[in-house]
Scaffold this active site. Structure first.
Site, short mmCIF file in Angstrom:
data_model
loop_
_atom_site.label_atom_id
_atom_site.label_comp_id
_atom_site.label_asym_id
_atom_site.label_seq_id
_atom_site.Cartn_x
_atom_site.Cartn_y
_atom_site.Cartn_z
N HIS A 1 -13.08 -26.12 -101.14
CA HIS A 1 -11.68 -25.84 -100.86
C HIS A 1 -11.39 -25.77 -99.37
CE1 HIS A 1 -7.76 -24.62 -102.33
NE2 HIS A 1 -7.74 -23.59 -101.52
N ASP B 1 -14.61 -28.43 -104.86
CA ASP B 1 -13.62 -27.35 -104.79
C ASP B 1 -13.57 -26.59 -106.11
OD1 ASP B 1 -11.40 -25.72 -104.44
OD2 ASP B 1 -10.20 -27.28 -103.48
N SER C 1 -3.30 -26.03 -100.58
CA SER C 1 -3.58 -25.23 -101.78
C SER C 1 -2.27 -24.89 -102.47
CB SER C 1 -4.37 -23.98 -101.38
OG SER C 1 -4.93 -23.37 -102.53
#
Length: 928
Positions: free
Chosen positions: A736, A701, A616
């Site tokens: 995610h 995501d 991320s």
């Protein structure tokens, strides 16, 4: 240690021949779920969106996918950026050309990883062999029940259970044990996630809340991975549904009494913006909106006070936070303002008696202070704990008679508690705080749910070598009881590992902490050891070094594991964070590079053995540093990376963009535009050599659009000049946090990174991968294929004689070890016992001799003169309650599944622990 490559005769870009290593075909293969029985040879689509991964101009050469280039110009401040892969973004996730390209990338990765099944199976058996599948969490008492979660052997998800408390009238004690057995109250399964998950490819419960009277349960479930939830209410006893579900909501959910709920919904960019009051038995369309946050820089959150008498709604940006409250006894009054919105002031609130307790951060009190105010006059504040420049107040927890403060100083967490005067008496400045002491040099401690009306503090402790341990600590007596320790099967011995702290010096003279762990009998510390360096460095997140059993597969093969606590995180206080954001964001990247160079300078590793990983915002870190210093790293793994910074931050229709302007800056302003462009990974890919790279994404995501890593990979394929591997794997049914499955899955980044303010212990440092990756020794030539050969060629290189690393992700039932990694080192010398045992494994009749060897290893001497060994000192008292007397399985029956109770319990003082000689009657107390 026997070379796994030799014993398994696995081909990993090198080939074992008669115990020696030579060049040969083969790469690590993908896990079972992603493996295809045949390699599909795709033809170019009619729209010619990509050149097929499996198509070949030469019958023996397999080319990676090449995305079609469609010129797209983006202009700002007279600057023109050309994005040839802008077309890959499709918010509906339905564009056939885009999906075809993503599938071709997945197929190519599958193909490259199509061999080494035996090795993957071996790794899988090792990872799963450490996990106690049939287990329960530490029960927490709530009213007349103990609540806990149970996992079952062979099942991926948890059961939510409860039992009645025997002798409910007595005062809670740290010695309380949930009764089990035939005479105990029966276990009741409230919700079995395994049953619910059967209907969905993805399943995750984001909230599970029991009503105050314990008759009802409300839970929020996500079946796509897009973090859009549906709330269900059910009867806790009969498990029958109550009313209709609430759809299109967040996981923020709390009970407002026994017959009503508060919940939060999102706007079109997935920003939590409205809080609703729902009366059970009514239709969702009639729910009352209590507050609508119209400023798109702010998002809402919701939590209950420890006393369960108030609900608090926070409206926060990255710099400012204000609080509203709802008196549960007077819901008709609606939300009331408690702390007003003031730029740069961040507040959070708790309740006890006739006071609100406020943690407040401001420009002057940047590490926070604690105040209190009467319920009837929120403006009349009393300072309880003033701001300290060297100590950051991370969190507070209230009890009927105590205040617990979770603090940080010099990158280490600390737990301090204060006795409070009786309710009704005046509150004054807090004095005489007592601190809970820990022994590991680097560690993690996280608050757990506790009983407000008791003096018992519950928290979770772990370190890079200490399994996650749940403790009940009596703040009146100082007695601590271990309630649960993560069982690590297979003879784990924490004394084999060293944890330590180093300090790198950054370019500007700043000292940057690094946490390290390694196995002391395998690491030479002469520069010849491989090392994995993890980094995050954003959102003021504290990446504390916690335990993951999967990491043992790394350490047990001679790798050093390191965490760079770089600026942009919160480990060293608020200023540490502020010096790694906005127009100082590059400090995050240069700190990481400086940490890498420091580790090489101190002979922990070399460039040819340095692997890096981040997810991320940590994926942004990886993308930035491989553009800046590609020569410094051998392999890079970027999970769901935020790499298209400028384009994303210029588009307010993308989820999280508007609220993120206070984190990264607003590129609609010229100064921020050019600064962000100078480090944005997609905008800085250039014609140069790169390390071996693995990039991952999730199609659903909502935090980092799949198109960002997809564009990054496409541009890397176009620009890079080396022959190293570049692989891309996109989970087609996840978001995610990868695929679901509670028992084995997790996340290798803190979930706080985007909205959740209170993560529970970070699963940091493990590589969360939806595909197998590898570090190849030497240059990797383009893969070739014939009917007989599905491997890849790599030339012989001296490095091959020292290192082959594998990052494994195992799917389906195995998929939930996706955070788990295994790096294999080819030249680890086997111990005599290991050699004998390997031979005995092929002779199943010689059980007695194998048992003897296992006993010798279990009872082996543990050196105590190495650095960072435990030194027990007198002071305090720690007991192990009966509920967690970790039984040792009968060695004659299952010598490979010994449940080990580590001796490294983290408190100073006499330690009572289970004796190997007789776990029920004899107790051992360590010397010192």
């Amino acid at each position: 240690m026997i070379s796994l490559l030799q014993s398994a005769e696995i081909k990993l870009g090198i080939r074992c021949v008669s115990g020696s290593i030579s060049s040969g075909p083969g790469f690590p293969r993908l896990s079972q779920r992603f493996r295809t029985t045949t390699v599909r040879r795709r033809r170019s689509s009619s729209c010619s969106s990509t050149k097929s991964a499996m198509a070949a101009t030469d019958s023996k050469t397999v080319h990676p996918p090449v995305a079609n280039k469609v010129k797209h110009e983006l202009q700002m401040f007279g600057d023109v950026r050309v994005d040839n892969y802008y077309w890959l973004r499709d918010d509906s996730r339905s564009n056939p050309e885009m999906l075809d390209y993503i599938r071709q990338e997945n197929d190519y990765t599958d193909f490259i990883m199509s061999e080494t099944k035996h090795l993957e199976d071996k790794i899988f058996a090792e990872l799963r062999g450490r996990i106690k599948e049939d287990d329960i969490s530490a029960p927490i008492r709530k009213g007349p029940y103990y609540y806990y979660e149970r996992t079952l052997e062979g099942r991926e998800y948890v059961q939510h259970c409860r039992r009645l408390v025997q002798n409910d009238g007595h005062v809670p004690s740290v010695h309380d044990i949930m009764a089990t057995g035939t005479d105990a109250p029966p276990e009741h399964v409230i919700l079995d996630e395994n049953v619910k998950a059967k209907e969905h490819a993805y399943y995750s419960i984001g909230a599970f809340k029991v009503s105050p009277n314990h008759k009802l349960v409300a839970y929020a479930e996500d079946t796509k991975g897009d973090e859009i939830y549906t709330i269900y209410v059910m009867n806790a006893d009969t498990c029958s549904p109550v009313g209709e579900p609430l759809v299109g909501v967040t996981s923020y959910l709390e009970w407002a009494g026994d017959e009503a709920l508060l919940y939060i919904t999102m706007d079109e960019i997935l920003r939590p913006d409205k809080v609703w009051f729902h009366k059970l038995g009514t239709d969702q369309s009639t729910d009352l909106c209590l507050y609508h946050e119209k400023d798109d820089m702010f998002s809402l959150d919701l939590e209950a006070s420890e006393s369960k008498k108030y609900l608090f709604v926070g409206s926060e940006s990255k710099t400012t936070r204000s609080i509203f409250y709802l008196d549960i006894s007077k819901p008709e009054n609606g939300l009331m303002a408690l702390t007003p919105r003031s730029e740069g002031i961040d507040t959070s609130v708790s309740h006890r008696g006739n006071h609100f307790f406020i943690k407040r951060r401001s420009e002057e009190a940047f590490n926070s202070e604690i105040l209190a105010c009467p319920l009837n006059d929120v403006n009349a504040t009393t300072m309880l704990l003033p701001h300290r420049e060297s100590v950051k107040i991370q969190d507070i927890r209230l009890f009927s008679d105590h205040l617990v403060v979770y603090e940080r100083e010099k990158d280490l967490p600390r737990v301090t508690f204060y006795a409070l005067p009786a309710v009704g008496e005046p509150l004054q400045s807090l004095q005489g705080g007592q601190t809970v002491d820990f022994i590991d040099s680097v560690y993690s401690v996280e608050p757990e749910e506790s009983q407000f009306s008791s003096s018992i503090l519950r928290f979770c402790y772990s370190s890079l070598r200490t399994p996650t341990s749940t403790y009940d600590y009596d703040m009146n007596t100082g007695v601590s009881v271990l309630k649960k320790i993560e069982t690590v099967l297979g003879g784990f011995d924490s004394s084999n590992y060293v944890t330590k702290r180093e300090w790198a010096i950054a370019q500007d003279g700043t000292h940057v902490p690094i946490s390290l762990a390694y196995r002391k009998d395998l690491v030479k510390l002469d520069g010849s050891d491989p090392l994995l360096l993890y980094g995050y460095g954003s959102y003021e997140i504290c990446v504390d070094p916690s335990f993951k059993s999967s990491r043992l597969s790394l350490l047990d093969r001679g790798f050093i594991y390191a965490i760079a606590h770089i600026r942009g995180g919160g480990e060293m206080g608020r200023k540490w964070y502020e010096n790694g954001k906005y127009l100082q964001k590059k400090n995050t990247f240069t700190d990481f590079i400086d940490c890498a160079e420091y580790l090489m300078e101190k002979k922990y590793t070399t460039k040819e053995k340095l692997c890096i990983n981040g997810r991320s915002a940590g994926g942004l870190l990886i993308g930035a540093v491989i553009n800046m210093r590609p020569d410094l790293f051998k392999v890079a793994v970027a999970g769901v990376p935020f790499v298209d910074v400028v384009t994303t931050m210029l588009d307010p229709t993308i989820p999280l963009t508007t609220s993120e302007w206070e984190e990264w800056g607003d590129p609609r302003k010229e100064e921020f535009y050019y600064y962000m462009k100078s480090y944005s990974p997609v905008d800085n890919v250039k014609a140069q050599n790169y390390p071996a790279i693995l990039v991952t994404a999730g199609l659903n995501d909502p935090r980092v659009l799949y198109s960002e890593p997809a564009k990054f990979v496409a541009k890397l394929r176009e620009m890079k000049t080396d022959e190293e591997l570049l692989l891309f794997k996109c989970e087609m049914g996840a978001g995610h946090f990868s695929k679901s499955g509670s028992k084995f899955c997790g996340t290798s980044e803190p979930r706080v990174s985007d909205t959740n303010p209170n993560p529970n212990p970070y699963g940091l440092g493990d590589i969360c991968l939806p595909v197998a990756g590898k570090l190849v020794a030497g240059k990797v030539q383009k893969p070739t294929k014939s009917d007989e050969d599905y491997g890849c060629r790599s030339p012989k290189n001296p490095l091959a004689e020292q290192l082959v690393a594998i990052v494994a992700r195992l799917d389906s039932l195995e998929s939930h070890l996706r955070e788990d990694i295994a790096f294999l080192k080819t030249h680890c010398e086997p111990s005599p016992n290991q050699v004998e045992k390997e031979a005995l494994d092929n002779n199943h009749n010689d059980e007695e001799e194998r048992l003897k060897l296992d006993k010798e290893e279990v009872s082996g001497d543990n050196p105590s003169d190495d650095e960072d060994q435990f030194q027990y000192v007198v002071g305090g008292q720690l007991e192990v309650c009966d509920a967690v007397q970790l039984k040792i399985e009968d060695l004659e029956k299952t010598q490979r599944n010994v449940e080990w109770l580590p001796t490294n319990l983290p408190f100073a003082g006499p330690i009572h622990m289970i004796s190997w000689a007789d776990r029920k009657e004899k107790w051992a107390e360590p010397d010192g």
